[in-house]
Design an enzyme around this catalytic site. Structure first.
Site, PDB file in Angstrom:
ATOM      1  N   CYS A   2      16.091   1.937  11.016  1.00 26.00           N
ATOM      2  CA  CYS A   2      16.997   3.070  11.181  1.00 26.00           C
ATOM      3  C   CYS A   2      18.177   2.858  10.248  1.00 26.00           C
ATOM      4  O   CYS A   2      18.341   1.794   9.670  1.00 26.00           O
ATOM      5  CB  CYS A   2      17.516   3.120  12.607  1.00 26.00           C
ATOM      6  SG  CYS A   2      16.202   3.159  13.821  1.00 26.00           S
ATOM      7  N   ARG A  27      15.266   4.749   5.127  1.00 29.31           N
ATOM      8  CA  ARG A  27      15.168   3.754   6.205  1.00 29.31           C
ATOM      9  C   ARG A  27      14.474   4.326   7.438  1.00 29.31           C
ATOM     10  O   ARG A  27      14.117   3.585   8.353  1.00 29.31           O
ATOM     11  CB  ARG A  27      16.562   3.278   6.614  1.00 29.31           C
ATOM     12  CG  ARG A  27      17.291   2.544   5.536  1.00 29.31           C
ATOM     13  CD  ARG A  27      18.658   2.153   6.017  1.00 29.31           C
ATOM     14  NE  ARG A  27      18.623   1.099   7.005  1.00 29.31           N
ATOM     15  CZ  ARG A  27      18.656  -0.184   6.730  1.00 29.31           C
ATOM     16  NH1 ARG A  27      18.746  -0.580   5.489  1.00 29.31           N
ATOM     17  NH2 ARG A  27      18.616  -1.080   7.689  1.00 29.31           N
ATOM     18  N   TRP A  74      14.014   5.852  12.926  1.00 29.14           N
ATOM     19  CA  TRP A  74      12.585   5.623  12.775  1.00 29.14           C
ATOM     20  C   TRP A  74      12.174   4.997  14.100  1.00 29.14           C
ATOM     21  O   TRP A  74      12.498   3.847  14.372  1.00 29.14           O
ATOM     22  CB  TRP A  74      12.331   4.678  11.616  1.00 29.14           C
ATOM     23  CG  TRP A  74      10.884   4.536  11.256  1.00 29.14           C
ATOM     24  CD1 TRP A  74      10.130   5.409  10.535  1.00 29.14           C
ATOM     25  CD2 TRP A  74      10.022   3.448  11.574  1.00 29.14           C
ATOM     26  NE1 TRP A  74       8.863   4.926  10.387  1.00 29.14           N
ATOM     27  CE2 TRP A  74       8.754   3.727  11.016  1.00 29.14           C
ATOM     28  CE3 TRP A  74      10.180   2.253  12.279  1.00 29.14           C
ATOM     29  CZ2 TRP A  74       7.672   2.873  11.146  1.00 29.14           C
ATOM     30  CZ3 TRP A  74       9.099   1.403  12.405  1.00 29.14           C
ATOM     31  CH2 TRP A  74       7.859   1.712  11.842  1.00 29.14           C
ATOM     32  N   ASN A 100      21.334   0.336  14.924  1.00 31.90           N
ATOM     33  CA  ASN A 100      20.160  -0.027  14.120  1.00 31.90           C
ATOM     34  C   ASN A 100      19.736  -1.419  14.566  1.00 31.90           C
ATOM     35  O   ASN A 100      20.549  -2.341  14.563  1.00 31.90           O
ATOM     36  CB  ASN A 100      20.540  -0.026  12.637  1.00 31.90           C
ATOM     37  CG  ASN A 100      19.470  -0.662  11.771  1.00 31.90           C
ATOM     38  OD1 ASN A 100      18.282  -0.565  12.079  1.00 31.90           O
ATOM     39  ND2 ASN A 100      19.874  -1.332  10.713  1.00 31.90           N
ATOM     40  N   GLY A 101      18.482  -1.580  14.959  1.00 31.12           N
ATOM     41  CA  GLY A 101      18.010  -2.893  15.403  1.00 31.12           C
ATOM     42  C   GLY A 101      17.252  -2.750  16.712  1.00 31.12           C
ATOM     43  O   GLY A 101      16.752  -1.672  17.039  1.00 31.12           O
ATOM     44  N   GLU A 480      -2.716  -4.835  -4.327  1.00 33.44           N
ATOM     45  CA  GLU A 480      -1.465  -4.076  -4.366  1.00 33.44           C
ATOM     46  C   GLU A 480      -1.749  -2.606  -4.708  1.00 33.44           C
ATOM     47  O   GLU A 480      -1.174  -1.697  -4.109  1.00 33.44           O
ATOM     48  CB  GLU A 480      -0.502  -4.705  -5.387  1.00 33.44           C
ATOM     49  CG  GLU A 480       0.712  -3.872  -5.744  1.00 33.44           C
ATOM     50  CD  GLU A 480       1.593  -3.469  -4.576  1.00 33.44           C
ATOM     51  OE1 GLU A 480       1.389  -3.967  -3.444  1.00 33.44           O
ATOM     52  OE2 GLU A 480       2.481  -2.622  -4.781  1.00 33.44           O
ATOM     53  N   LYS A 484      -0.755   0.715  -2.483  1.00 33.90           N
ATOM     54  CA  LYS A 484       0.083   1.795  -3.026  1.00 33.90           C
ATOM     55  C   LYS A 484      -0.590   3.135  -2.800  1.00 33.90           C
ATOM     56  O   LYS A 484       0.025   4.071  -2.342  1.00 33.90           O
ATOM     57  CB  LYS A 484       0.299   1.530  -4.524  1.00 33.90           C
ATOM     58  CG  LYS A 484       1.606   1.900  -5.074  1.00 33.90           C
ATOM     59  CD  LYS A 484       2.761   0.970  -4.843  1.00 33.90           C
ATOM     60  CE  LYS A 484       2.916   0.413  -3.483  1.00 33.90           C
ATOM     61  NZ  LYS A 484       3.862  -0.671  -3.378  1.00 33.90           N
ATOM     62  N   GLU A 487      -0.828   4.108   1.062  1.00 33.38           N
ATOM     63  CA  GLU A 487       0.404   4.409   1.793  1.00 33.38           C
ATOM     64  C   GLU A 487       1.018   5.752   1.422  1.00 33.38           C
ATOM     65  O   GLU A 487       1.656   6.388   2.249  1.00 33.38           O
ATOM     66  CB  GLU A 487       1.440   3.282   1.678  1.00 33.38           C
ATOM     67  CG  GLU A 487       2.098   3.129   0.335  1.00 33.38           C
ATOM     68  CD  GLU A 487       3.142   2.022   0.314  1.00 33.38           C
ATOM     69  OE1 GLU A 487       3.930   1.906   1.250  1.00 33.38           O
ATOM     70  OE2 GLU A 487       3.165   1.262  -0.678  1.00 33.38           O
ATOM     71  N   HIS A 503     -22.226  -8.375  -1.142  1.00 27.25           N
ATOM     72  CA  HIS A 503     -22.373  -9.083   0.140  1.00 27.25           C
ATOM     73  C   HIS A 503     -22.103  -8.159   1.328  1.00 27.25           C
ATOM     74  O   HIS A 503     -21.826  -8.631   2.424  1.00 27.25           O
ATOM     75  CB  HIS A 503     -21.455 -10.309   0.166  1.00 27.25           C
ATOM     76  CG  HIS A 503     -21.819 -11.302  -0.894  1.00 27.25           C
ATOM     77  ND1 HIS A 503     -22.959 -12.076  -0.826  1.00 27.25           N
ATOM     78  CD2 HIS A 503     -21.240 -11.604  -2.080  1.00 27.25           C
ATOM     79  CE1 HIS A 503     -23.049 -12.834  -1.910  1.00 27.25           C
ATOM     80  NE2 HIS A 503     -22.007 -12.560  -2.691  1.00 27.25           N
ATOM     81  N   LYS A 602      11.528   2.203   4.916  1.00 23.82           N
ATOM     82  CA  LYS A 602      11.733   1.285   3.798  1.00 23.82           C
ATOM     83  C   LYS A 602      11.949  -0.142   4.257  1.00 23.82           C
ATOM     84  O   LYS A 602      11.410  -1.075   3.710  1.00 23.82           O
ATOM     85  CB  LYS A 602      12.931   1.779   2.977  1.00 23.82           C
ATOM     86  CG  LYS A 602      13.214   0.943   1.736  1.00 23.82           C
ATOM     87  CD  LYS A 602      12.157   1.155   0.680  1.00 23.82           C
ATOM     88  CE  LYS A 602      12.343   0.283  -0.542  1.00 23.82           C
ATOM     89  NZ  LYS A 602      11.110   0.230  -1.325  1.00 23.82           N
TER      90      LYS A 602
END
Ligand code: F6R
Length: 607
Positions: A2, A27, A74, A100-101, A480, A484, A487, A503, A602
């Site tokens: 947040c 965020r 968030w 926030n937390g 990576e 990308k 997401e 396999h 983020k």
């Protein structure tokens, strides 16, 4: 996770706070709210959904005042609804808090407070803070905040106001980040620098446990033991442009384009007189001699940088490296002691799992080194050594320039270790450094080479799944690249070691399945090409990312990108760029808000 913004000064708090929250949307962005203290009461407005919903509500109810707090959320505890949005108010409506937390002991506190007759409207952990403040409030907000802080377990950065003391604003920082900006005629506090930049460049990075008490036109900072302290005021060098889109459609494409200059800047700072020079950021020859193994620990994209870093350090410095996810490392009972170096990689320096893993490594007496883009972040303060990425603020949720600058720092670190330990000869050392210095221009060329990518992105936009394949370093890049794409485009994308296909995975390939093959390594191209043939003969549509001018690749692929030439070991810095562009253009072709993909934020400050 947040973001919070609080303001006290001569301007309209609503305007400053909304402006600051816009800069924190990276965020979290599933609800937002604001409260101001004015004329003996607290007025507030909060709304589920994007910040624009709150802004619309404020047009109908233009609350105003000179002290206020704001929040962008968030969701972690409780769904993203109006009621669960912050600010949260005390039962009597006279105190308000943004947070926030996470309050880890909120259930116990809630039970206790309910037994005492207090009630709760939301299902958040934060509301207990507002109610505790009411319980302890006796005409002195600072005292109530102190008593409340003692009861809370977890991480919390908060802005707090009271209807009875409308000339006061309190900020509290325990674990979660909070920066305090000094304006000409006011004060602003926020979770991150971009919110402050329009108003001031003079900031104080609050320390863990700090309380800031702003009263009238002055402020006092108290540390965790309630001692008055003075904290250094730092000047922010970033430009406002660095935190705005600057003519680009999205932050993600702006940040992809910034990679050349970012790498250039990093090399300018960390290489002096033809030598890697991290100044205080690295270990001495003597300290390195006592290290017998290295761990690299990180999350997400930063972990993927670690996979390349493992390869670079093992190849160049010849030290064995284990690369682990922070969320696993913590519970794997890692085999570390005072002879171990643990390298942490974190763009934000605030990722909860990485921070906790850092503490574990320190408890076990390992040496710790952090690669980060965020000076004065929690991890930066706690690691033995820190090396910075100098990439400027990364706002898009999907990490791009942080990743490539992390890679460059890992190569530099491998060189630094190898020369100090005499494991590389001068010529090879200089050769790698010279090639690194040529990369910014090559990256600049590559970010513009996007025609074939745009075309393939349109083609894959409506596909349900896609595969990246590669071997060795190309496999690390594939991992990576797959993250990308998935997401930001929501296409199910997997990376496979090309040799593993047969396999099991090859059964997923059918007519039209897109496969992106990365082929940059001299000794592996032929092998990967055989795997490409295997998928093509089962109907795959192939896009090749290659460094080779090889007819066989052109013949077998439906489209390709040729990378500029560099050393095999350095290709991960180049080969990821077309993959970043592929993710960006696929996402925009699907009409997705690429900077704010669903369900993501983020900075992940929860475990
Ligand atoms: C993906 C992405 C994340 C972060 C991860 C770690 O594009 O950005 O996977 O890499 O959340 O974040 P930091 O580097 O801030 O620790």
């Amino acid at each position: 996770m947040c973001g919070i913004v609080s303001y006290k000064g001569k301007m309209n708090a609503r305007e400053v706070i909304i402006d600051g929250l816009e800069k924190l949307e990276y965020r979290g962005y599933d609800s937002a709210g604001i409260a101001v203290a004015n004329e003996g009461e607290i007025s507030f407005e909060k709304r589920a959904g994007k910040l624009s919903n709150l802004e619309k509500a404020l047009e109908e109810n233009p609350i105003a005042g000179h002290v206020g707090i704001g929040h962008i959320r968030w969701a972690t505890h409780g769904a993203a609804t109006d009621i669960n949005s912050h600010p949260h108010l005390s039962n009597n409506g006279r105190l308000a808090v943004v947070h926030n937390g996470i309050i880890e002991n909120y259930r116990d506190l809630k039970n206790e407070l309910e037994e005492e007759g207090y009630t709760f409207k939301s299902s958040t952990d934060t509301e207990v803070i507002a109610v505790l403040l009411e319980k302890y409030y006796e005409n002195d907000l600072l005292e109530a905040v102190r008593k409340t802080r003692e009861r809370l377990v977890g991480s919390f950065a908060c802005g707090i106001i009271s209807a009875d003391e409308p000339d006061r604003l309190i900020g509290m920082r325990v674990e979660s980040p909070l920066v305090f900006g000094l304006m000409e005629d006011g004060f602003i506090m926020a979770s991150d620098i971009p919110s402050l930049l329009k108003y001031t460049r003079d900031v104080i990075y609050l320390e863990n446990g700090d309380l800031v008490d702003i009263k009238g036109s002055s402020f006092t900072i108290y540390d965790k033991d309630d001692k008055k302290v003075s904290r250094e005021v730092k000047k922010i060098e970033w430009s406002v442009d660095a935190a705005s889109k600057d003519g680009y459609d999205h932050f993600m494409i702006k940040e992809i384009n910034e990679q050349g200059p970012a790498i250039d800047e990093l090399l300018r700072v960390n290489v002096k007189n033809g030598r890697v020079d991290f100044e205080e950021g690295s270990f001495s020859r003597q300290e390195l001699s006592s290290i017998d193994r290295i761990y690299i620990v990180a999350c997400g994209t930063a972990y993927h940088a670690g996979l390349v870093g493992k390869y670079a350090i093992e190849r160049i410095a010849k030290i064995p490296v284990t690369c682990d996810l922070a969320s696993e490392f913590r519970y794997n009972n890692p085999f570390i002691d005072e002879k171990t170096l643990v390298i942490f990689i974190s763009q934000s320096g605030e990722t909860a799992d990485s921070l906790k893993a850092l503490r574990l490594a320190e408890e076990k007496k390992a040496k710790t080194l952090l690669i980060t883009n965020t000076l004065a972040s929690s991890m930066d303060r706690e690691a033995d050594k820190s090396i910075y990425c100098y990439a400027g603020p990364e706002i898009a949720v999907a990490s791009t320039k942080a990743y490539t600058t992390q890679l460059v720092n890992l190569y530099l670190l491998a060189l630094d270790f190898s020369i100090k330990l005499s494991r590389i000869d001068e010529k090879a050392y200089e050769g790698i450094l010279e090639e690194l210095k040529k990369l910014p221009k090559k990256v600049d060329t590559l970010v513009k080479d996007d025609e074939a990518i745009k075309k393939f992105a349109k083609e894959i936009a409506d596909k349900a799944s896609l595969f990246y394949i590669g071997r060795g370093l190309d496999y690390a890049t594939s991992i990576e690249a797959a993250l990308k794409l998935k997401e930001v485009s929501y296409i199910h994308t997997e990376a496979f070691a090309a040799g593993e296909l047969k396999h099991g995975t090859i059964s997923l390939i059918e007519e039209g399945t897109p496969v992106i093959a990365i082929m940059t390594q001299d000794d592996l191209v032929d092998k990967t090409l055989s795997n490409v043939e295997e998928v093509v003969s089962r109907g795959a549509r192939v896009f090749a990312i290659t460094s080779k001018d090889d007819e066989r690749i052109e013949k077998i692929s439906d489209a390709w990108i040729r990378l500029p030439q560099t050393l095999d070991i350095l290709y991960p810095i180049l080969s990821v760029i077309p993959a970043q562009l592929m993710a960006y253009y696929t996402s925009t072709a699907k009409g997705i808000d690429v900077d704010k993909p669903r369900n993501l934020a983020k900075s992940v400050t929860v475990e």
